[in-house]
Design a protein around this motif. Structure first.
Motif, PDB file in Angstrom:
ATOM      1  N   ARG A  46      -4.166   9.041  13.316  1.00  0.00           N
ATOM      2  CA  ARG A  46      -3.117   9.523  14.209  1.00  0.00           C
ATOM      3  C   ARG A  46      -3.422  10.978  14.504  1.00  0.00           C
ATOM      4  O   ARG A  46      -3.820  11.725  13.609  1.00  0.00           O
ATOM      5  N   SER A  48      -1.798  14.461  16.710  1.00  0.00           N
ATOM      6  CA  SER A  48      -0.841  15.085  17.625  1.00  0.00           C
ATOM      7  C   SER A  48      -1.663  15.623  18.796  1.00  0.00           C
ATOM      8  O   SER A  48      -2.891  15.755  18.698  1.00  0.00           O
ATOM      9  N   LYS A  73       6.941   5.583  20.158  1.00  0.00           N
ATOM     10  CA  LYS A  73       7.842   5.861  19.036  1.00  0.00           C
ATOM     11  C   LYS A  73       7.615   7.254  18.451  1.00  0.00           C
ATOM     12  O   LYS A  73       8.544   8.010  18.266  1.00  0.00           O
ATOM     13  N   SER A  74       6.350   7.603  18.165  1.00  0.00           N
ATOM     14  CA  SER A  74       6.067   8.868  17.473  1.00  0.00           C
ATOM     15  C   SER A  74       5.538   9.961  18.396  1.00  0.00           C
ATOM     16  O   SER A  74       5.555  11.131  18.030  1.00  0.00           O
ATOM     17  N   TYR A  99       7.059  -1.810  15.612  1.00  0.00           N
ATOM     18  CA  TYR A  99       7.148  -0.909  14.464  1.00  0.00           C
ATOM     19  C   TYR A  99       8.008  -1.585  13.412  1.00  0.00           C
ATOM     20  O   TYR A  99       9.131  -1.983  13.700  1.00  0.00           O
ATOM     21  N   GLU A 103       8.233   4.400  11.567  1.00  0.00           N
ATOM     22  CA  GLU A 103       7.564   4.560  12.862  1.00  0.00           C
ATOM     23  C   GLU A 103       6.050   4.532  12.789  1.00  0.00           C
ATOM     24  O   GLU A 103       5.391   4.375  13.797  1.00  0.00           O
ATOM     25  N   ILE A 104       5.468   4.666  11.600  1.00  0.00           N
ATOM     26  CA  ILE A 104       4.005   4.615  11.527  1.00  0.00           C
ATOM     27  C   ILE A 104       3.491   3.240  11.136  1.00  0.00           C
ATOM     28  O   ILE A 104       2.298   3.005  11.107  1.00  0.00           O
TER      29      ILE A 104
END
Length: 135
Positions: A46, A48, A73-74, A99, A103-104
């Motif tokens: 993941r 950002s 979601k994230s 999900y 959320e992960i």
């Protein structure tokens, strides 16, 4: 040590897709409701937008070239390390990512019975923010 179920949870193979480029195909019968892929922390990645922007230019290009998606979601870029990145888009998909628990915990399940040799497809709009890769 990686925790939980890893990556592709059913037998699959890659092949030429009638939809686009390389596709992911079932290499076994898959019953409706079966989990076919799961995001695995420590294996899948993941990012950002800020983290991705700090990567070398070539790494950013690789991520933009269809190897990631932005989670609705994230808001994070999701990078499946395994063949999970080869699901092609369809308006009538046979799998769906949801999900579970947090959320992960992204899990992709069969929405109907899938025959061996059938391409596995998803509706990208169901889980991906936009369609443009942006950093």
């Amino acid at each position: 040590r990686l925790e939980g179920a890893l990556m592709m949870l059913v037998k699959t193979k890659l092949g030429a897709s009638k939809i686009h480029g390389i596709g992911l195909f079932a290499d076994q019968f898959i019953q409706k409701g079966t989990a076919v892929w799961r995001f695995t922390p420590g294996f899948d990645r993941r990012f950002s937008h800020k983290q991705a922007a700090k990567l070398q230019k070539r790494a950013q290009e690789f991520l933009r070239d269809g190897n990631t998606y932005t989670s609705k979601k994230s808001g994070l870029w999701i990078f499946p390390v395994d063949n999970g990145k080869f699901f092609n888009h369809s308006k009538h998909p046979n799998v769906r990512s949801t999900y579970e628990k947090r959320e992960i915990d992204i899990v992709t399940r069969a929405t109907r019975n899938i025959k061996r040799g059938e391409e596995l497809t998803e509706d990208y709009g169901a889980f991906e923010t936009g369609w443009a890769n942006q950093f």
